[in-house]
Motif scaffolding. Structure first.
Motif, PDB file in Angstrom:
ATOM      1  N   THR A 102      -5.968  37.978  66.592  1.00  0.00           N
ATOM      2  CA  THR A 102      -5.221  36.854  65.982  1.00  0.00           C
ATOM      3  C   THR A 102      -6.205  35.983  64.969  1.00  0.00           C
ATOM      4  OG1 THR A 102      -3.415  35.086  67.683  1.00  0.00           O
ATOM      5  CG2 THR A 102      -5.441  35.584  67.962  1.00  0.00           C
ATOM      6  N   ARG A 103      -5.334  35.033  64.934  1.00  0.00           N
ATOM      7  CA  ARG A 103      -5.906  34.051  63.552  1.00  0.00           C
ATOM      8  C   ARG A 103      -5.487  32.980  64.322  1.00  0.00           C
ATOM      9  NH1 ARG A 103      -1.499  33.506  60.184  1.00  0.00           N
ATOM     10  NH2 ARG A 103      -2.358  32.922  58.995  1.00  0.00           N
ATOM     11  N   ASN A 104      -4.932  33.208  65.542  1.00  0.00           N
ATOM     12  CA  ASN A 104      -4.609  31.723  66.025  1.00  0.00           C
ATOM     13  C   ASN A 104      -5.530  31.176  67.202  1.00  0.00           C
ATOM     14  OD1 ASN A 104      -3.096  29.686  67.471  1.00  0.00           O
ATOM     15  ND2 ASN A 104      -1.215  31.061  68.412  1.00  0.00           N
ATOM     16  N   ARG A 105      -6.328  30.675  66.295  1.00  0.00           N
ATOM     17  CA  ARG A 105      -7.810  30.504  67.406  1.00  0.00           C
ATOM     18  C   ARG A 105      -8.363  29.224  66.592  1.00  0.00           C
ATOM     19  NH1 ARG A 105      -5.722  32.804  70.472  1.00  0.00           N
ATOM     20  NH2 ARG A 105      -7.475  34.942  71.697  1.00  0.00           N
ATOM     21  N   VAL A 106      -8.170  28.392  67.397  1.00  0.00           N
ATOM     22  CA  VAL A 106      -9.015  26.465  66.621  1.00  0.00           C
ATOM     23  C   VAL A 106     -10.029  27.614  65.749  1.00  0.00           C
ATOM     24  CG1 VAL A 106     -10.033  24.491  67.032  1.00  0.00           C
ATOM     25  CG2 VAL A 106      -8.784  25.893  68.504  1.00  0.00           C
ATOM     26  N   GLU A 152       0.346  39.885  61.611  1.00  0.00           N
ATOM     27  CA  GLU A 152       0.206  39.339  60.379  1.00  0.00           C
ATOM     28  C   GLU A 152      -1.267  39.576  59.283  1.00  0.00           C
ATOM     29  OE1 GLU A 152       1.534  35.811  61.643  1.00  0.00           O
ATOM     30  OE2 GLU A 152       3.704  36.495  60.607  1.00  0.00           O
ATOM     31  N   ALA A 153      -1.828  40.342  59.833  1.00  0.00           N
ATOM     32  CA  ALA A 153      -3.155  40.785  59.221  1.00  0.00           C
ATOM     33  C   ALA A 153      -3.118  39.933  57.647  1.00  0.00           C
ATOM     34  CB  ALA A 153      -3.748  42.069  58.920  1.00  0.00           C
ATOM     35  N   HIS A 154      -2.323  41.032  56.972  1.00  0.00           N
ATOM     36  CA  HIS A 154      -2.178  40.021  55.492  1.00  0.00           C
ATOM     37  C   HIS A 154      -1.634  38.955  54.575  1.00  0.00           C
ATOM     38  CE1 HIS A 154       2.263  39.573  56.940  1.00  0.00           C
ATOM     39  NE2 HIS A 154       2.424  39.323  56.059  1.00  0.00           N
ATOM     40  N   LEU A 155      -1.669  38.027  55.748  1.00  0.00           N
ATOM     41  CA  LEU A 155      -1.839  36.656  55.778  1.00  0.00           C
ATOM     42  C   LEU A 155      -3.408  36.214  56.045  1.00  0.00           C
ATOM     43  CD1 LEU A 155       1.623  35.234  57.475  1.00  0.00           C
ATOM     44  CD2 LEU A 155       1.042  35.767  54.977  1.00  0.00           C
ATOM     45  N   VAL A 156      -4.051  37.211  56.050  1.00  0.00           N
ATOM     46  CA  VAL A 156      -5.801  36.410  56.024  1.00  0.00           C
ATOM     47  C   VAL A 156      -6.397  37.023  55.158  1.00  0.00           C
ATOM     48  CG1 VAL A 156      -8.110  37.023  57.751  1.00  0.00           C
ATOM     49  CG2 VAL A 156      -5.829  37.606  58.835  1.00  0.00           C
ATOM     50  N   ALA A 204     -16.417  42.514  56.637  1.00  0.00           N
ATOM     51  CA  ALA A 204     -16.449  44.035  56.507  1.00  0.00           C
ATOM     52  C   ALA A 204     -15.197  44.681  56.148  1.00  0.00           C
ATOM     53  CB  ALA A 204     -16.664  44.114  58.231  1.00  0.00           C
ATOM     54  N   GLY A 205     -14.283  44.233  55.644  1.00  0.00           N
ATOM     55  CA  GLY A 205     -13.606  44.563  55.136  1.00  0.00           C
ATOM     56  C   GLY A 205     -12.458  44.405  55.699  1.00  0.00           C
ATOM     57  N   ASP A 206     -11.086  45.325  55.794  1.00  0.00           N
ATOM     58  CA  ASP A 206     -10.463  45.564  57.141  1.00  0.00           C
ATOM     59  C   ASP A 206     -10.757  46.227  58.193  1.00  0.00           C
ATOM     60  OD1 ASP A 206      -8.756  45.313  54.353  1.00  0.00           O
ATOM     61  OD2 ASP A 206      -7.897  47.309  54.149  1.00  0.00           O
ATOM     62  N   ARG A 207     -11.697  46.239  58.282  1.00  0.00           N
ATOM     63  CA  ARG A 207     -12.120  47.044  59.795  1.00  0.00           C
ATOM     64  C   ARG A 207     -11.820  45.504  60.949  1.00  0.00           C
ATOM     65  NH1 ARG A 207     -16.177  47.707  63.248  1.00  0.00           N
ATOM     66  NH2 ARG A 207     -17.348  46.395  62.357  1.00  0.00           N
ATOM     67  N   ALA A 208     -12.226  44.528  59.804  1.00  0.00           N
ATOM     68  CA  ALA A 208     -12.089  43.406  60.845  1.00  0.00           C
ATOM     69  C   ALA A 208     -10.523  42.774  61.072  1.00  0.00           C
ATOM     70  CB  ALA A 208     -12.820  42.343  60.295  1.00  0.00           C
ATOM     71  N   LEU A 209      -9.868  43.250  60.507  1.00  0.00           N
ATOM     72  CA  LEU A 209      -8.191  43.111  61.313  1.00  0.00           C
ATOM     73  C   LEU A 209      -7.231  44.461  62.301  1.00  0.00           C
ATOM     74  CD1 LEU A 209      -7.375  42.035  57.112  1.00  0.00           C
ATOM     75  CD2 LEU A 209      -7.366  40.869  59.550  1.00  0.00           C
ATOM     76  N   ARG A 210      -8.329  44.899  62.759  1.00  0.00           N
ATOM     77  CA  ARG A 210      -7.792  46.393  63.594  1.00  0.00           C
ATOM     78  C   ARG A 210      -6.877  44.926  64.311  1.00  0.00           C
ATOM     79  NH1 ARG A 210     -12.990  49.200  63.591  1.00  0.00           N
ATOM     80  NH2 ARG A 210     -13.137  48.003  65.867  1.00  0.00           N
ATOM     81  N   GLY A 211      -5.178  45.585  65.006  1.00  0.00           N
ATOM     82  CA  GLY A 211      -4.490  45.363  65.365  1.00  0.00           C
ATOM     83  C   GLY A 211      -4.274  43.692  65.389  1.00  0.00           C
ATOM     84  N   VAL A 212      -4.715  43.278  64.311  1.00  0.00           N
ATOM     85  CA  VAL A 212      -3.985  41.700  63.723  1.00  0.00           C
ATOM     86  C   VAL A 212      -3.234  41.872  63.704  1.00  0.00           C
ATOM     87  CG1 VAL A 212      -4.907  39.462  62.779  1.00  0.00           C
ATOM     88  CG2 VAL A 212      -6.347  41.412  64.069  1.00  0.00           C
TER      89      VAL A 212
END
Length: 331
Positions: A228-232, A253-257, A243-251
């Motif tokens: 999730t993006r929702n962390r302090v 709204e990953a397109h907002l990162v 690490a590229g897109d590998r760090a967005l697996r299962g996140v």
């Protein structure tokens, strides 16, 4: 308070480290906000829409002033209106609708200023923007119960090595309760799901003094516990940079990162209207995180003491640990 700086002023590549800041508030229109930015730092105001302005050509790059909702900034509301029969292609109608939405959104949706990355040596000049917004009577978190406004700090990492990033996380977890107490976090933000804490199993994992992940494990462990993006302390921008897109697996709204070599520290207070509140005061907390992260010999006994404690049963903030933290920092 003078604007404090961490001990490490340069990146691994020997370049000056930089800081980006995002301020959320209400009470001012975008024309006033962008004009203030240009008056302080130079540049040219570009009005992309009623909901998004830019100030280009400043010494550090482009500032953004926006009404903080993608539906308005991207024009998505036009498709919704057209689907129910409104003639949104007629210029006069659209101009009136934009004007109405901008005025209504200003009462419930935060306006936001996003700075470019500013070298640490110049970061103190961002206080000029904070003071200018205050002088124009921008409204901060405590003005209304519905004003869940935040301040985001995006410090560029001194090192992108996995052990260095793990030490930052470890220091942040150890100081988290103390930072909340020292920062007088507004209670309304505590009961809303805007920014969530890290789950205890992940904190326990990272605080283990023997935790020494390589890059793959650092990413995998983070995603396992925090998809999730929702962390302090949102690590997704910096992990995606590595690490590229590998760090967005299962996140969701990953397109907002936005991948960048910087931490995303999300503070749930923006008290821009209060005379005693400053960016320097909020930034000081992050400086303490980096100070502790650079001292693993001090973190080890702190982590052992933290892990041996029984967490509070109901409260999100451990007041006793916050008090004990003061002693650790003075030792």
């Amino acid at each position: 308070m003078q604007f404090p700086l961490p001990e490490e002023h340069e990146t691994e590549a020997g370049e000056p480290r930089r800081l980006g800041v995002e301020l959320e508030f209400a009470g001012l229109d975008l024309h006033t906000i962008s004009a203030k930015v240009a008056a302080l730092y130079g540049g040219t105001v570009v009005a992309d829409s009623r909901f998004a302005h830019r100030v280009t050509g400043t010494p550090w790059g482009t500032f953004k002033a926006e009404i903080d909702t993608a539906l308005l900034k991207d024009g998505g509301y036009l498709e919704l209106l057209e689907s129910v029969g409104f003639n949104v292609r007629e210029a006069l109608y659209r101009e009136r609708m934009d004007d109405l939405l901008a005025r209504v959104a200003g009462t419930v949706v935060p306006h936001e200023v996003v700075t470019p990355p500013v070298p640490f040596a110049d970061a103190h000049r961002l206080e000029e923007l904070r003071a200018a917004l205050q002088a124009e009577q921008a409204q901060g978190t405590r003005v209304s119960l519905v004003y869940a406004f935040g301040l985001h700090l995006n410090p560029e990492a001194a090192s992108l090595q996995p052990d260095a990033l793990a030490r930052i996380l470890r220091a942040f977890f150890l100081l988290y309760d103390w930072l909340h107490v020292e920062g007088e976090i507004d209670w309304s933000r505590r009961v809303t799901p805007y920014i969530n804490d890290f789950p205890r199993p992940y904190r326990t994992l990272v605080l283990n003094p023997d935790y020494a992940p390589d890059e793959d494990r650092l990413v995998d462990d983070y995603l396992l516990h925090n998809p999730t993006r929702n962390r302090v302390l949102d690590m997704l921008p910096i992990l995606t940079y590595l690490a590229g897109d590998r760090a967005l697996r299962g996140v969701p709204e990953a397109h907002l990162v936005s991948p960048r070599p910087a931490f995303h520290y999300r503070l749930p207070n923006c008290r821009v209207d209060e005379p005693e509140w400053t960016l320097a005061r909020e930034w000081q907390g992050w400086v303490w995180v980096e100070w502790l992260a650079a001292r693993p010999e001090r973190m080890r006994p702190m982590a052992e003491a933290y892990l041996s404690r029984r967490p509070p049963s109901l409260a999100r903030i451990d007041q006793e640990w916050a008090v004990q933290t003061r002693s650790w920092l003075r030792a």
